[in-house]
Scaffold this motif. Structure first.
Motif, short mmCIF file in Angstrom:
data_model
loop_
_atom_site.label_atom_id
_atom_site.label_comp_id
_atom_site.label_asym_id
_atom_site.label_seq_id
_atom_site.Cartn_x
_atom_site.Cartn_y
_atom_site.Cartn_z
N UNK A 196 1.26 -0.53 -9.46
CA UNK A 196 0.95 0.18 -8.36
C UNK A 196 1.67 1.34 -8.18
N UNK A 197 1.10 2.52 -7.78
CA UNK A 197 1.75 3.63 -7.27
C UNK A 197 1.54 3.88 -5.83
N UNK A 198 2.62 3.99 -5.01
CA UNK A 198 2.37 4.34 -3.62
C UNK A 198 2.26 6.15 -3.42
N UNK A 199 1.04 6.55 -2.83
CA UNK A 199 1.11 8.00 -2.72
C UNK A 199 1.00 8.07 -1.21
N UNK A 200 2.31 7.72 -0.67
CA UNK A 200 2.32 7.65 0.76
C UNK A 200 1.99 8.72 1.63
N UNK A 233 2.20 -1.19 -0.74
CA UNK A 233 1.79 -1.44 -2.19
C UNK A 233 2.57 -2.53 -2.85
N UNK A 234 3.78 -2.70 -2.99
CA UNK A 234 4.55 -3.95 -3.27
C UNK A 234 4.09 -4.99 -2.95
N UNK A 235 3.86 -5.11 -1.46
CA UNK A 235 3.05 -6.50 -0.95
C UNK A 235 1.89 -6.84 -1.43
N UNK A 236 1.12 -5.68 -1.62
CA UNK A 236 -0.34 -6.12 -2.04
C UNK A 236 -0.21 -6.45 -3.68
N UNK A 237 0.60 -5.90 -4.41
CA UNK A 237 0.52 -6.21 -6.01
C UNK A 237 1.17 -7.81 -5.88
#
Length: 183
Positions: free
Chosen positions: A104-108, A90-94
């Motif tokens: 972004x919130x990761x719901x891993x 998610x951080x890389x996509x942001x």
């Protein structure tokens, strides 16, 4: 309809930049709860099948980012993009999307998506368990408006998009504003 539903209490395992750390990866783990994101705010939450996927990266996420100021003018305090992806992805996509406003919130593990009834199998695409596409306006942790794509099902053959688009959410907010002004 999930209108009036209180969001489930979940802990999200996030990675946040920490400039006190040296080296090529200046990030640390930070757990954030549903309350950390939603308490005392009116926000847009939208969820999608996966980071870096075509519809999500071309239309949905960029549309919410592009319209952030308009959303703020309608009383939205924050915009959150959730996906059943880990914090690294998610951080890389942001970063790839050059986000300045949307968080972004990761719901891993898919815990939030499961508890809200939106976790679906996408094995037909090799994705495993993912979120069905939806958007919501959430006020202080309670769903005010719900925008769910039709056909919620495991291994759905299509990826419907339209009901959860930023344009649809903006239309709702504009109509809501007219109703409030008329009162």
């Amino acid at each position: 309809m999930k209108t009036g539903y209180r969001l489930p209490d979940v802990t999200f395992h996030t990675r946040v930049r920490d400039d006190s750390l040296e080296g090529p990866n200046p990030f640390r783990w930070e757990d954030k709860t549903t309350a950390d994101y939603f308490a005392g705010k009116r926000v847009i939450l939208f969820s999608l099948p996966g980071a870096f996927t075509p519809t999500c990266s071309t239309y949905q996420l960029p549309g919410f980012e592009k319209n952030a100021e308009t959303f703020a003018n309608h009383g939205i305090d924050a915009i959150y993009c959730m996906s059943v992806n880990d914090s690294f992805v998610m951080n890389k996509w942001a970063q790839d999307q050059k986000l300045e406003t949307v968080t972004v919130i990761p719901d891993g593990s898919g815990e939030f998506s499961r508890k809200i009834g939106m976790l679906v199998a996408k094995d037909n695409l090799g994705f495993g368990m993912r979120s069905w596409r939806y958007a919501a306006i959430v006020k202080d942790g309670v769903i005010e408006a719900w925008f769910e794509e039709p056909g919620l099902a495991d291994n759905h053959g299509e990826d419907p998009y339209g009901v959860s688009s930023p344009e649809t959410v903006l239309e709702y907010l504009a109509e809501d504003a007219k109703g409030v002004a008329a009162e």
